[in-house]
Design an enzyme around this catalytic site. Sequence first.
Site: not given
Length: 416
Positions: A257, A391
């Site tokens: 993240h 992703h």
Amino acid sequence: MMEGISAMKKYEIDTDENRQFMHELREDLLGFGHAFPSPGGGAYYLGDDGTPWKDRPRETWITCRMAHVYSMGTLLGHKGSGELADAAIKGLTGELHDDKNGGWYAGRTDDGDILPDKQCYAHAFVILAASSALLAGRRGAGELLKEAIETYDRFFWNEEEGLASDTWNTEFTELSGYRGVNANMHTVEAFLAAADVLNDERYRVRAGRIIDHVIGWARDNSWRIPEHFTKDWKPDLMLNKDKPEDPFKPFGATPGHGIEWARLIVQWAVSTYGDDGKAEAYIDAAEQLYDRALKDGWAADGEPGLCYTTDWDGKPVVHDRMHWTLAEAINTSAVLYRVKGSERYTEDYAMFMKYLDEVVADHKNGSWFHQLDRHNHVIGTVWPGKSDLYHAVQATLIPYNERIGISIAASLYETA
């Protein structure tokens, strides 16, 4: 020796060999996901070879990701993408939509029951999906985007705080006291996409307000981003210490993240300030986040790959490697190279691409392995199968999006 040098070009950014490799990876991924639609349009969770696992829930966030991916596939000319995007939109306007209370269910069980609660995370992805579908010319996308933004603005965005709440009950009558950065991260992504598609700068400004909060929290915490908060936005650093592998609320810092935030911060700063010197402070913060994440997480246990989580001193907690963290490392190293021109980012990019090719890409069944253990053996304790393509597909596109301040679908639209 010359063969080795030539082979390495496959991993080096801006080489013909790397562009071709990215194209091959992308076509494999887009082909892998063709069986996702359920009869009602909600996305089935995909198994190891792309076969739908129909006994698992059809979740809104996965359906949105597939709508986004195949909207981009439409703009790229991948055969069948338009119909697949339409199927996902059908799910978002049909079985996943709450006609009584508004908004979107978290999903449907395999026998059609609703999954309770209204998630900020999922609603942010509805905005992203609708934005991309509108660019791809899919029927109903404009109405979907309008409703998604209105619902988000009414229930999730807090104008006073400059942040988004996390979870309501199904009826939108009770708001959870939990606040989370993950949902706000995907809100930034969604707001930037909406700003680009609608030419509405309010959403870019909102994204910047979230980013300012996150940079401040990270700076005060050695550039490790607190993930979980109380309702008054006090960091809850010990949440889920007894359940560290939680897929959405893991304990500790999540290096992946930190890397993903770095990319979004650069995108926002460039889109807001362009070449103005005001962007530099944000780009510097992005570099700090990226450097901290790699120092803490990459090969921290002696094996290549990025550890899923660390404690607040940077020591790995969950050593498993998730495919999405590699995807974001590929993206962010490329983006930082574009804005800084430093060779260290090209070296990182090549390292990530080599690891992808040799370890994470499934050259037999297609797509990427979603979870590996600390020794890079495939496991499925958190992410069995290969749930979606979001992703991985973006990681084949963002490194070559030289208009860094524009969301990837909008960039594809401009060049289609």
